[in-house]
Design a protein around this motif. Structure first.
Motif, mmCIF file in Angstrom:
data_model
loop_
_atom_site.group_PDB
_atom_site.id
_atom_site.type_symbol
_atom_site.label_atom_id
_atom_site.label_comp_id
_atom_site.label_asym_id
_atom_site.label_seq_id
_atom_site.Cartn_x
_atom_site.Cartn_y
_atom_site.Cartn_z
ATOM 1 N N GLN A 94 0.824 -1.211 0.000
ATOM 2 C CA GLN A 94 0.000 0.000 0.000
ATOM 3 C C GLN A 94 0.853 1.254 0.000
ATOM 4 O O GLN A 94 0.538 2.229 -0.671
ATOM 5 C CB GLN A 94 -0.936 -0.004 1.208
ATOM 6 C CG GLN A 94 -2.078 -0.998 1.043
ATOM 7 C CD GLN A 94 -2.952 -1.065 2.270
ATOM 8 O OE1 GLN A 94 -2.506 -0.801 3.387
ATOM 9 N NE2 GLN A 94 -4.215 -1.436 2.067
ATOM 10 N N GLU A 183 -12.120 7.919 -10.250
ATOM 11 C CA GLU A 183 -12.387 7.954 -8.812
ATOM 12 C C GLU A 183 -12.396 6.558 -8.193
ATOM 13 O O GLU A 183 -12.272 6.406 -6.983
ATOM 14 C CB GLU A 183 -13.715 8.688 -8.534
ATOM 15 C CG GLU A 183 -14.958 8.010 -9.081
ATOM 16 C CD GLU A 183 -15.189 8.315 -10.563
ATOM 17 O OE1 GLU A 183 -14.289 8.916 -11.189
ATOM 18 O OE2 GLU A 183 -16.254 7.941 -11.083
ATOM 19 N N ALA A 184 -12.516 5.532 -9.032
ATOM 20 C CA ALA A 184 -12.555 4.169 -8.497
ATOM 21 C C ALA A 184 -11.161 3.584 -8.310
ATOM 22 O O ALA A 184 -11.009 2.527 -7.700
ATOM 23 C CB ALA A 184 -13.370 3.278 -9.425
ATOM 24 N N ALA A 187 -9.780 2.330 -4.836
ATOM 25 C CA ALA A 187 -10.497 1.141 -4.379
ATOM 26 C C ALA A 187 -10.074 -0.093 -5.164
ATOM 27 O O ALA A 187 -9.842 -1.168 -4.592
ATOM 28 C CB ALA A 187 -12.006 1.363 -4.503
ATOM 29 N N ASN A 190 -6.671 -1.267 -4.130
ATOM 30 C CA ASN A 190 -6.738 -1.995 -2.866
ATOM 31 C C ASN A 190 -7.277 -3.399 -3.047
ATOM 32 O O ASN A 190 -6.738 -4.362 -2.506
ATOM 33 C CB ASN A 190 -7.636 -1.231 -1.890
ATOM 34 C CG ASN A 190 -6.816 -0.610 -0.793
ATOM 35 O OD1 ASN A 190 -6.127 -1.323 -0.075
ATOM 36 N ND2 ASN A 190 -6.840 0.707 -0.708
ATOM 37 N N ALA A 191 -8.322 -3.499 -3.819
ATOM 38 C CA ALA A 191 -8.926 -4.809 -4.064
ATOM 39 C C ALA A 191 -7.945 -5.720 -4.786
ATOM 40 O O ALA A 191 -7.874 -6.920 -4.521
ATOM 41 C CB ALA A 191 -10.208 -4.648 -4.873
#
Lengths: 205, 205
Positions: A94, A183-184, A187, A190-191
């Motif tokens: 991350q 904007e996705a 996410a 991370n996924a």
DNA sequence: CCCATGACTAACCAGTGTTAAGTTGATGAA
DNA sequence: TTCATCAACTTAACACTGGTTAGTCATGGG
């Protein structure tokens, strides 16, 4: 020594003004589109002035390069305190991604751009990069030793994980992800880390 | 129609001579270092001649770009015949890598280089890329349906796997793998695919 | 013989890195 | 206070490179 001191400070400030501006132009225009005249105009000095602070254009890219690795390494160190190796590895990925996405110009320069002078390989440039790479390897080894990962070839594992994060970072930075709405992206990243790393976790026996 | 036909053929040959040369220079010099004068000299014609076959420089890059996606897609299709979805997925990754490593110039142009005109996004350029991406997604879905992979978010899985292979390809092509000896690269890539994908296999229940 | 076609020459123009030579204003000794 | 010194900065040019185009010429089909 007040005066000499002040001059010294001003010199440093000028240097970093040039560096910052060059980096900003990188971000905006990208590429080798960064031109001395462009930088000069931006900082409202004449092009010749830059030569008083840097040997030549490569010297600027060079400085940015090392600066980038410095920041990168510092950024990574924030995860040092995490005790559990598995949690640490996940945070490592991350942190890698957050550095890349928050400093796309630096990331590009460090890991994507065709190097300013490809010859500088064994130099301390690489040393700085190596330091971070070894840090990753250490982390993976800790996971293996703690039983989170099967004891496989460490170099392969490091290369695989690095490739994965680098792949995401460079696809995003070089805008090859038209299919993912902007904007996705966080996410999805991370996924994806979950998909690739988290799901690979071996239960401690 | 013999003459017109021959002229047509000669025109095509000249076009692809220019294209091939441009691509070879890409490989050798890289970058935006490909210059019209350079191409001209290489094919032993004058720079102006090139303008008889291409509108401008971008037109050349453009042609190479589409040609690249065409080859890429064809290359991928060789795995079509594999019945078992899991074997197919693994071969998919290998095929991706072999294309990248055997055609580094094309790969760079298609997936790494800052595009010749970033605006061409929704165009059929992207369409050609999409076709390959959908092919990957289909393959992953087949694996999920066959029980080889847990039914997770398809888009995430596709992005993750693509990122992984792209990461390897671009690190190698842009020479960020100083730590891996050149001759070991194919083996390491294979091992990495195992590490990331093969080991992720879920036993059919 | 005409002229379309393909190719070339030569130049234009806009940049680009770089440097030599000049300018200026502050600094610090006389 | 005066003034030589010196560093910072500028101007102007050099020497290229690269994309692009206008004008010219040769050749070979009709």
């Amino acid at each position: 020594m007040g005066i000499a001191e002040r001059k010294e400070k001003e010199k440093k400030e000028m240097r970093s003004l040039i560096l910052d501006t060059a980096m900003r132009l990188f971000l905006e225009k990208g590429f080798e589109k960064v031109t001395l005249r462009g930088i000069a105009e931006e900082i409202e000095y004449s092009p010749a002035t830059i030569y008083l602070y840097f040997k030549d254009k490569n010297d600027i890219l060079f400085a940015l390069h090392t600066e980038g690795f410095e920041r990168f390494y510092r950024h990574q160190q924030t995860i040092r305190t995490i005790k559990d190796p598995w949690k640490r590895l996940r945070k490592h990925a991350q942190a890698y991604m957050s550095f890349a996405l928050e400093n796309p110009e630096y990331y590009d320069l460090m890991f994507i751009m065709r190097g300013p002078g490809e010859k500088i390989k064994a130099d301390r440039e690489w040393g700085a990069g190596m330091r971070s790479y070894d840090f990753l390897k250490q982390n993976i080894q800790d996971c293996m030793e703690a039983g989170y990962l099967p004891r496989e070839d460490l170099d392969v594992a490091a290369f695989a994980i690095w490739s994965f994060t680098h792949g995401m970072a460079s696809l995003i930075i070089r805008q090859r992800c038209g299919m993912i709405p902007k904007e996705a992206i966080p996410a999805v990243v991370n996924a994806a880390v979950d998909f690739m790393i988290e799901a690979r976790k071996k239960q401690k026996q």
